[in-house]
Design an enzyme around this catalytic site. Sequence first.
Site, PDB file in Angstrom:
ATOM      1  N   ASP A  32     -48.101 -11.624  59.494  1.00 11.56           N
ATOM      2  CA  ASP A  32     -47.544 -12.810  58.824  1.00 11.56           C
ATOM      3  C   ASP A  32     -48.733 -13.585  58.241  1.00 11.56           C
ATOM      4  O   ASP A  32     -49.890 -13.293  58.540  1.00 11.56           O
ATOM      5  CB  ASP A  32     -46.781 -13.643  59.878  1.00 11.56           C
ATOM      6  N   GLN A  50     -35.303 -13.789  61.903  1.00  5.77           N
ATOM      7  CA  GLN A  50     -36.176 -12.826  61.228  1.00  5.77           C
ATOM      8  C   GLN A  50     -36.472 -11.637  62.143  1.00  5.77           C
ATOM      9  O   GLN A  50     -36.401 -10.482  61.721  1.00  5.77           O
ATOM     10  CB  GLN A  50     -37.488 -13.506  60.812  1.00  5.77           C
ATOM     11  N   HIS A  80     -38.853 -17.929  65.255  1.00 10.91           N
ATOM     12  CA  HIS A  80     -38.109 -17.484  64.062  1.00 10.91           C
ATOM     13  C   HIS A  80     -37.193 -16.320  64.489  1.00 10.91           C
ATOM     14  O   HIS A  80     -37.389 -15.166  64.088  1.00 10.91           O
ATOM     15  CB  HIS A  80     -39.091 -17.060  62.966  1.00 10.91           C
ATOM     16  N   ARG A 102     -33.412 -25.102  59.471  1.00 13.79           N
ATOM     17  CA  ARG A 102     -34.848 -24.796  59.436  1.00 13.79           C
ATOM     18  C   ARG A 102     -35.580 -26.126  59.475  1.00 13.79           C
ATOM     19  O   ARG A 102     -35.358 -26.994  58.623  1.00 13.79           O
ATOM     20  CB  ARG A 102     -35.208 -24.027  58.164  1.00 13.79           C
ATOM     21  N   ARG A 160     -32.266  -8.959  56.191  1.00 11.81           N
ATOM     22  CA  ARG A 160     -31.926 -10.348  56.535  1.00 11.81           C
ATOM     23  C   ARG A 160     -30.457 -10.633  56.219  1.00 11.81           C
ATOM     24  O   ARG A 160     -29.772 -11.349  56.930  1.00 11.81           O
ATOM     25  CB  ARG A 160     -32.828 -11.340  55.768  1.00 11.81           C
ATOM     26  N   CYS A 180     -42.746 -10.428  57.421  1.00 14.18           N
ATOM     27  CA  CYS A 180     -41.518 -11.199  57.191  1.00 14.18           C
ATOM     28  C   CYS A 180     -41.436 -11.760  55.777  1.00 14.18           C
ATOM     29  O   CYS A 180     -40.350 -12.116  55.329  1.00 14.18           O
ATOM     30  CB  CYS A 180     -41.417 -12.323  58.220  1.00 14.18           C
TER      31      CYS A 180
HETATM   32  N1  NVA Z   1     -44.963 -18.156  60.018  1.00 15.19           N
HETATM   33  C1  NVA Z   1     -44.396 -18.402  58.716  1.00 15.19           C
HETATM   34  C2  NVA Z   1     -43.111 -17.659  58.551  1.00 15.19           C
HETATM   35  C3  NVA Z   1     -42.476 -17.816  57.216  1.00 15.19           C
HETATM   36  C4  NVA Z   1     -41.196 -17.069  57.090  1.00 15.19           C
HETATM   37  C5  NVA Z   1     -44.155 -19.893  58.539  1.00 15.19           C
HETATM   38  O1  NVA Z   1     -43.685 -20.540  59.474  1.00 15.19           O
HETATM   39  O2  NVA Z   1     -44.450 -20.406  57.459  1.00 15.19           O
HETATM   40  N1   CP Z   2     -39.112 -14.550  56.128  1.00 13.17           N
HETATM   41  C1   CP Z   2     -38.522 -15.725  55.834  1.00 13.17           C
HETATM   42  O1   CP Z   2     -37.992 -16.418  56.713  1.00 13.17           O
HETATM   43  O2   CP Z   2     -38.573 -16.038  54.531  1.00 13.17           O
HETATM   44  P1   CP Z   2     -38.150 -17.419  53.883  1.00 13.17           P
HETATM   45  O3   CP Z   2     -39.182 -18.439  54.279  1.00 13.17           O
HETATM   46  O4   CP Z   2     -38.151 -17.147  52.408  1.00 13.17           O
HETATM   47  O5   CP Z   2     -36.786 -17.802  54.390  1.00 13.17           O
END
Ligand code: NVA
Ligand code: CP
Length: 328
Positions: free
Chosen positions: A241, A145, A142, A115, A313, A285
């Site tokens: 989101d 997800q 992502h 990540r 997940r 998500c």
């Molecule tokens: N769009 C959000 C998703 C978190 C799982 C982010 O990137 O923070």
């Molecule tokens: N939805 C998701 O990716 O959650 P986290 O940021 O907790 O991994």
Amino acid sequence: MTLRPAGCASRPPKRDLLSLFDLGAETIRALVDRALELKRLRGRGEQPQPLRGRTIGMIFEKASTRTRVSFEVAAFELGGHAVYLSPQGTQIGRGEPLRDTARVLGAYCHAIVIRTYGQQVVEEMARFAPVPVINGLTDLLHPTQVLADLMTVEELRGPGALQPGRLRFCWIGDANNMAHSWMNAAALLGLDLSLAHPWGRDPDAEVLRRAQAEASRTGARIVLGHDVVAAAAGRDVLSTDVWASMGEEPESRAEQDRLRQRFAGFCIDEELMRKAAPGAMVLHCLPAHRGEEITDAVLEGEQSAVFVQAENRLHMAKALLEHFVCPG
Ligand code: NVA
Ligand code: CP
């Protein structure tokens, strides 16, 4: 004389998951089916152990609850092991080149989940790591997800729910990494997806171009606009989101005010749910900001599939680890 070990050249090319386009429609459907099967097996206490003796490296340069824990638990329950690497606790944070980290971790681990911020970082990791690299979220995409989201739709709406023409999908909110991966999924699977995003927060031009090109091949319909009600009207699955993704959160009061102005009306509330198809499903998500992109009543309400989605997940992480680490 080369120092490359004998036999390397004859290894089958490894595969990565950097974008849903790395999978294609057939593999996405197979992963959804397998994740559902793994969920049923877990419920019966029957746990396959294909990862016995295998280790997954987990590089997280941003916060995570679901992605990190689901992959760690998935590795453990499949008989393997996961090693978490934070930038601060490793040489990554002191500037060791990614290409060096990729090769070293690739020598110890059987796959790497990463990540990070830029999509180019996961691409470089994949280029240099000799093992599969799985994108656990970038600023752009992502994919893991959205695979769990698709699984949730298939689970709750029944077999065939992801076939073209069956359901009408909608995205309400920022044109962010989640929206991009939904566009990829819709394009690949031939789905009907409407998106409402605020002015000034357009999707990435290349993601949009590729999605529309694929859509013209698969018959998908991807329509973008700024009208939340128009996007949600008659839709069977509504997804949203946070307004500000990780790394983009407003820091000053003025920035917070600008965010609120930009996203005013971009909220899945009970009134919007009445415009959707009867019994429509709501996805998020997580983490959620109740009262911003979604109300507490909708998130906790009967039409919310959010906590099934979060649980899924884990099952999807298992399906992915099986697929990438133990192919065939
Ligand atoms: N769009 C959000 C998703 C978190 C799982 C982010 O990137 O923070
Ligand atoms: N939805 C998701 O990716 O959650 P986290 O940021 O907790 O991994």
